[in-house]
Design an enzyme around this catalytic site. Sequence first.
Site, PDB file in Angstrom:
ATOM      1  N   LYS A 152       0.843  -1.197   0.000  1.00 28.98           N
ATOM      2  CA  LYS A 152       0.000   0.000   0.000  1.00 28.98           C
ATOM      3  C   LYS A 152       0.879   1.248   0.000  1.00 28.98           C
ATOM      4  O   LYS A 152       0.606   2.215  -0.707  1.00 28.98           O
ATOM      5  CB  LYS A 152      -0.931  -0.007   1.226  1.00 28.98           C
ATOM      6  CG  LYS A 152      -2.058  -1.006   1.088  1.00 28.98           C
ATOM      7  CD  LYS A 152      -2.783  -1.281   2.390  1.00 28.98           C
ATOM      8  CE  LYS A 152      -3.769  -2.437   2.176  1.00 28.98           C
ATOM      9  NZ  LYS A 152      -4.362  -2.945   3.403  1.00 28.98           N
ATOM     10  N   GLN A 201      -5.198  -2.051   9.570  1.00 28.42           N
ATOM     11  CA  GLN A 201      -4.844  -3.289   8.866  1.00 28.42           C
ATOM     12  C   GLN A 201      -5.408  -4.484   9.633  1.00 28.42           C
ATOM     13  O   GLN A 201      -5.142  -4.655  10.819  1.00 28.42           O
ATOM     14  CB  GLN A 201      -3.305  -3.377   8.739  1.00 28.42           C
ATOM     15  CG  GLN A 201      -2.810  -4.537   7.908  1.00 28.42           C
ATOM     16  CD  GLN A 201      -3.246  -4.453   6.439  1.00 28.42           C
ATOM     17  OE1 GLN A 201      -3.226  -3.388   5.826  1.00 28.42           O
ATOM     18  NE2 GLN A 201      -3.655  -5.582   5.884  1.00 28.42           N
ATOM     19  N   ASP A 208     -11.636   1.895   3.797  1.00 20.40           N
ATOM     20  CA  ASP A 208     -11.927   0.473   3.598  1.00 20.40           C
ATOM     21  C   ASP A 208     -13.437   0.241   3.514  1.00 20.40           C
ATOM     22  O   ASP A 208     -13.872  -0.886   3.281  1.00 20.40           O
ATOM     23  CB  ASP A 208     -11.364  -0.357   4.770  1.00 20.40           C
ATOM     24  CG  ASP A 208     -10.163  -1.188   4.353  1.00 20.40           C
ATOM     25  OD1 ASP A 208      -9.905  -1.291   3.141  1.00 20.40           O
ATOM     26  OD2 ASP A 208      -9.484  -1.734   5.242  1.00 20.40           O
TER      27      ASP A 208
END
Length: 279
Positions: A49, A93, A116
């Site tokens: 990322k 994460q 997300d």
Amino acid sequence: MNNIIDGVGASLTLKKNIKKEIGKNNLTPSLAVIQVGDNKASSIYVRNKQKACEEVGISFNHIKLPDTISENVVISEIKRLNEDISVNGILVQLPLPSNFDTPTIINEISPLKDVDGLTYQNVGNLVLENECLVSCTPTGVMELLKMYNVSLSGKNVCVVGRSNLVGKPLIQLLLQEDATVSICHSKSKNIKDYTKKADVLIVAAGHPNLITKDMVKEGVVVIDVGINRENDSLCGDVSFDEVSKKASLITPVPGGVGPMTVACLLKNVVKAYRVQNRK
Ligand code: NAP
């Protein structure tokens, strides 16, 4: 074979466009990623990322915390980032260590910075078809179908897998495109009855060789989201060698949906930046 969907090429096109959009408009988007503990796979995902952000001009802030800290420390960090106007996207994460309450932590993220698309607000807005941030992998799947001109209106689409991260948001996105959607999961009986009728089959189960050639019809479009590790190499959920002989289009693993997930994260960060800076 010319029926293979090139996820790497598609993601490069998407990243090129994002880089151009950032440069041309002097945007200054930034992403903060919170990682708790030292999970090896998570560290690789965070590095990917970071690399992708740097490629297109998105600032990247990696906040690494030891797994000995309490949930409250993570929540305070999220609250600090929510308040920081120089941060446009926040991502925790996953997976978090098993003693952490993941939904509680995720829902501390401001929905405007939830790149997300996992907070209750974004999930609800997706169902209601309001503007929102949508989970990156389903967005990547839809981008791939669009880039390869796969029409969905009135088509039979079968989704195997109903996770909050992939299957459920995909169902909503497919319905928005007027597809007729059937959903299979681990308790479904005779999956083949559904997969065999599918014009488009999307598989996100995490189960190697779940889909074999007898389960699909001639000319099907197959999107394999699965990532499984077998004998030191990666494979999807679809028996690629045999199913690719019947499919009109099919994604490989690796090189299919995976690169699109990262590219769609970048897209979400820019979208979050634009919404936060709307006059
Ligand atoms: P998950 O949370 O474990 O969900 C798996 C889903 O598949 C569940 O709904 C489960 O049913 C269903 N399932 C499992 N075994 C099945 C079977 N034998 N037949 C039918 N359905 C079955 O996983 P996920 O997060 O959605 O991820 C799915 C796969 O995609 C994994 O391999 C993951 O690594 C991969 N993935 C890839 C990307 C990417 O960027 N390419 C991103 C995210 C995930 P139940 O609901 O009944 O348990």
